[in-house]
Design an enzyme around this catalytic site. Structure first.
Site, PDB file in Angstrom:
ATOM      1  CB  SER A 136      59.075 -27.136  30.186  1.00  0.00           C
ATOM      2  OG  SER A 136      57.840 -27.738  31.254  1.00  0.00           O
ATOM      3  CE1 TYR A 149      62.715 -24.222  33.332  1.00  0.00           C
ATOM      4  CE2 TYR A 149      60.750 -25.311  33.697  1.00  0.00           C
ATOM      5  CZ  TYR A 149      61.276 -25.578  33.452  1.00  0.00           C
ATOM      6  OH  TYR A 149      62.084 -26.743  32.377  1.00  0.00           O
TER       7      TYR A 149
HETATM    8  N1  LIG Z   1      63.709 -32.449  33.534  1.00  0.00           N
HETATM    9  C1  LIG Z   1      62.758 -31.894  33.430  1.00  0.00           C
HETATM   10  O1  LIG Z   1      61.161 -32.496  34.373  1.00  0.00           O
HETATM   11  C2  LIG Z   1      62.355 -31.254  32.249  1.00  0.00           C
HETATM   12  C3  LIG Z   1      61.070 -31.147  32.122  1.00  0.00           C
HETATM   13  C4  LIG Z   1      60.369 -29.948  30.706  1.00  0.00           C
HETATM   14  C5  LIG Z   1      61.409 -29.349  30.277  1.00  0.00           C
HETATM   15  N2  LIG Z   1      63.168 -28.702  30.861  1.00  0.00           N
HETATM   16  C6  LIG Z   1      63.914 -28.423  30.198  1.00  0.00           C
HETATM   17  O2  LIG Z   1      64.877 -29.471  29.450  1.00  0.00           O
HETATM   18  C7  LIG Z   1      65.930 -28.696  29.331  1.00  0.00           C
HETATM   19  C8  LIG Z   1      67.439 -30.150  30.124  1.00  0.00           C
HETATM   20  O3  LIG Z   1      66.982 -30.400  31.267  1.00  0.00           O
HETATM   21  P1  LIG Z   1      67.652 -31.381  31.898  1.00  0.00           P
HETATM   22  O4  LIG Z   1      66.734 -32.638  32.470  1.00  0.00           O
HETATM   23  O5  LIG Z   1      68.288 -32.929  31.263  1.00  0.00           O
HETATM   24  O6  LIG Z   1      68.701 -31.203  33.304  1.00  0.00           O
HETATM   25  P2  LIG Z   1      69.872 -31.450  33.402  1.00  0.00           P
HETATM   26  O7  LIG Z   1      70.284 -32.387  33.900  1.00  0.00           O
HETATM   27  O8  LIG Z   1      69.724 -30.868  34.747  1.00  0.00           O
HETATM   28  O9  LIG Z   1      70.560 -30.159  32.077  1.00  0.00           O
HETATM   29  C9  LIG Z   1      70.572 -29.318  31.842  1.00  0.00           C
HETATM   30  C10 LIG Z   1      72.368 -29.043  30.955  1.00  0.00           C
HETATM   31  O10 LIG Z   1      72.085 -27.507  30.687  1.00  0.00           O
HETATM   32  C11 LIG Z   1      73.337 -27.010  31.233  1.00  0.00           C
HETATM   33  N3  LIG Z   1      73.837 -25.943  31.930  1.00  0.00           N
HETATM   34  C12 LIG Z   1      73.402 -25.005  32.860  1.00  0.00           C
HETATM   35  N4  LIG Z   1      74.050 -24.223  32.970  1.00  0.00           N
HETATM   36  C13 LIG Z   1      74.038 -24.241  31.528  1.00  0.00           C
HETATM   37  C14 LIG Z   1      74.714 -22.871  31.297  1.00  0.00           C
HETATM   38  N5  LIG Z   1      75.226 -21.884  31.475  1.00  0.00           N
HETATM   39  N6  LIG Z   1      76.291 -22.712  30.023  1.00  0.00           N
HETATM   40  C15 LIG Z   1      75.910 -23.635  29.186  1.00  0.00           C
HETATM   41  N7  LIG Z   1      75.028 -25.315  30.100  1.00  0.00           N
HETATM   42  C16 LIG Z   1      74.444 -25.175  30.993  1.00  0.00           C
HETATM   43  C17 LIG Z   1      73.766 -28.246  32.480  1.00  0.00           C
HETATM   44  O11 LIG Z   1      75.530 -28.687  32.436  1.00  0.00           O
HETATM   45  P3  LIG Z   1      76.661 -28.220  33.382  1.00  0.00           P
HETATM   46  O12 LIG Z   1      76.039 -28.023  34.146  1.00  0.00           O
HETATM   47  O13 LIG Z   1      77.931 -29.145  32.580  1.00  0.00           O
HETATM   48  O14 LIG Z   1      77.059 -26.564  32.509  1.00  0.00           O
HETATM   49  C18 LIG Z   1      73.220 -29.351  32.083  1.00  0.00           C
HETATM   50  O15 LIG Z   1      73.902 -30.080  30.461  1.00  0.00           O
HETATM   51  C19 LIG Z   1      66.514 -27.549  30.323  1.00  0.00           C
HETATM   52  O16 LIG Z   1      66.251 -26.752  29.139  1.00  0.00           O
HETATM   53  C20 LIG Z   1      65.166 -27.344  31.118  1.00  0.00           C
HETATM   54  O17 LIG Z   1      64.051 -26.567  31.722  1.00  0.00           O
HETATM   55  C21 LIG Z   1      63.490 -30.421  31.598  1.00  0.00           C
END
Ligand SMILES: NC(=O)c1ccc[n+]([C@@H]2O[C@H](COP(=O)([O-])OP(=O)(O)OC[C@H]3O[C@@H](n4cnc5c(N)ncnc54)[C@H](OP(=O)(O)O)[C@@H]3O)[C@@H](O)[C@H]2O)c1
Length: 255
Positions: A136, A149
């Site tokens: 991130s 985080y």
């Molecule tokens: N959105 C942002 O602004 C942003 C910015 C920078 C980086 N990121 C990073 O990008 C990545 C993806 O985030 P996103 O934005 O796509 O968020 P998201 O839509 O909330 O997706 C998170 C994913 O992680 C899975 N997950 C969470 N806990 C888990 C566990 N214990 N075991 C297995 N799967 C798990 C969730 O699925 P289930 O709930 O079905 O398990 C979901 O598929 C993350 O690492 C986040 O930190 C996000």
């Protein structure tokens, strides 16, 4: 059997990686393995995939479940072309206000589970394979109101850049993806006990843009992928100015 493994595939960026790769990858890929806890979401996604797809409804924090993945790979003489670690979460709020379960949960998922998954899948990776780690822009400097985080993502970035160098002999590229705010379910979870700065939302991008840039950077064997101009500018700022100064500046700005 050539496999692509994606964690966090039930929503947001992980789901978008599955969509995009399903369209890009031809016959070279035999199977996609999609991992997350919500089985219904994975089933929905699998039904739209053109490649053979297996779903693993599991918690990536569960070491036994992760080990069973490797048993399965060994049994089928699996070869992994690409591993994408997108499972992750963050909780906004001061460290004092954060629940202990969230402090530990962010470290367990963003740091431990990502490292474990990388460690156990690595022996199955083909020469020339690719690993994409969701870091991130929060990894560029410490952040108040998001301290654990940001620290967890600094680990992901540092781990990925170092590992990328270690794996040059095997021609395996590790790309740390460092987006700013992305429009996904992430914020629904992140904002449960506090809200994101309005200014951050001004820089919001889409999962499609993040994934397009990440795949292009991985293809070009780059160690880092920063999808938007605003976050590239932030990265430069974080390299030029002391983080203590920036932290104070941002604190004044928030007031
Ligand atoms: N959105 C942002 O602004 C942003 C910015 C920078 C980086 N990121 C990073 O990008 C990545 C993806 O985030 P996103 O934005 O796509 O968020 P998201 O839509 O909330 O997706 C998170 C994913 O992680 C899975 N997950 C969470 N806990 C888990 C566990 N214990 N075991 C297995 N799967 C798990 C969730 O699925 P289930 O709930 O079905 O398990 C979901 O598929 C993350 O690492 C986040 O930190 C996000």
């Amino acid at each position: 059997m050539n496999t692509i493994i994606i964690t966090g595939a039930s929503s947001g960026i992980g789901r978008e990686f599955a969509f995009a790769l399903d369209h890009i990858m031809g016959a070279k890929i035999d199977e996609f393995w999609l991992i997350a806890r919500r089985k219904d979401r994975l089933e929905e996604l699998a039904a739209t995939m053109h490649h053979d797809t297996r779903i693993f409804a599991m918690d990536v924090n569960d070491a036994d479940a992760v080990e069973s993945l490797t048993d399965e790979l060994a049994l089928r003489s699996g070869r992994v072309c690409m591993l994408i670690n997108a499972a992750g979460y963050g909780k906004i709020g001061s460290f004092s206000d954060n629940r202990l379960s969230d402090v530990e949960g962010m470290i367990r998922l963003n740091v431990e589970a990502l490292s474990r998954m990388t460690k156990v899948i690595l022996p199955f990776m083909v020469r020339g394979g690719r690993i994409i780690q969701m870091a991130s822009s929060a990894s560029f400097m410490p952040q108040t109101g998001f301290v654990v985080y940001a620290a967890s993502k600094a680990y992901v970035r540092s781990f990925s850049l170092g590992l990328n160098e270690e794996l040059t002999d095997r021609r395996i590229t590790v790309t740390a993806v460092c987006p700013g705010p992305v429009d996904t379910e992430f914020f629904r979870i992140a904002e449960e006990h506090g809200s994101t700065l309005a200014i951050k939302k001004y820089f919001m991008t889409t999962p499609q843009k993040v994934v397009r840039k990440a795949l292009a950077d991985s293809y070009h064997r780059r160690a880092e992928s920063v999808p938007t101009l605003s976050m590239r500018a932030l990265q430069v700022l974080c390299k030029l100015l002391p983080h203590t100064f920036l932290l104070r500046l941002f604190r004044l700005f928030v007031r």
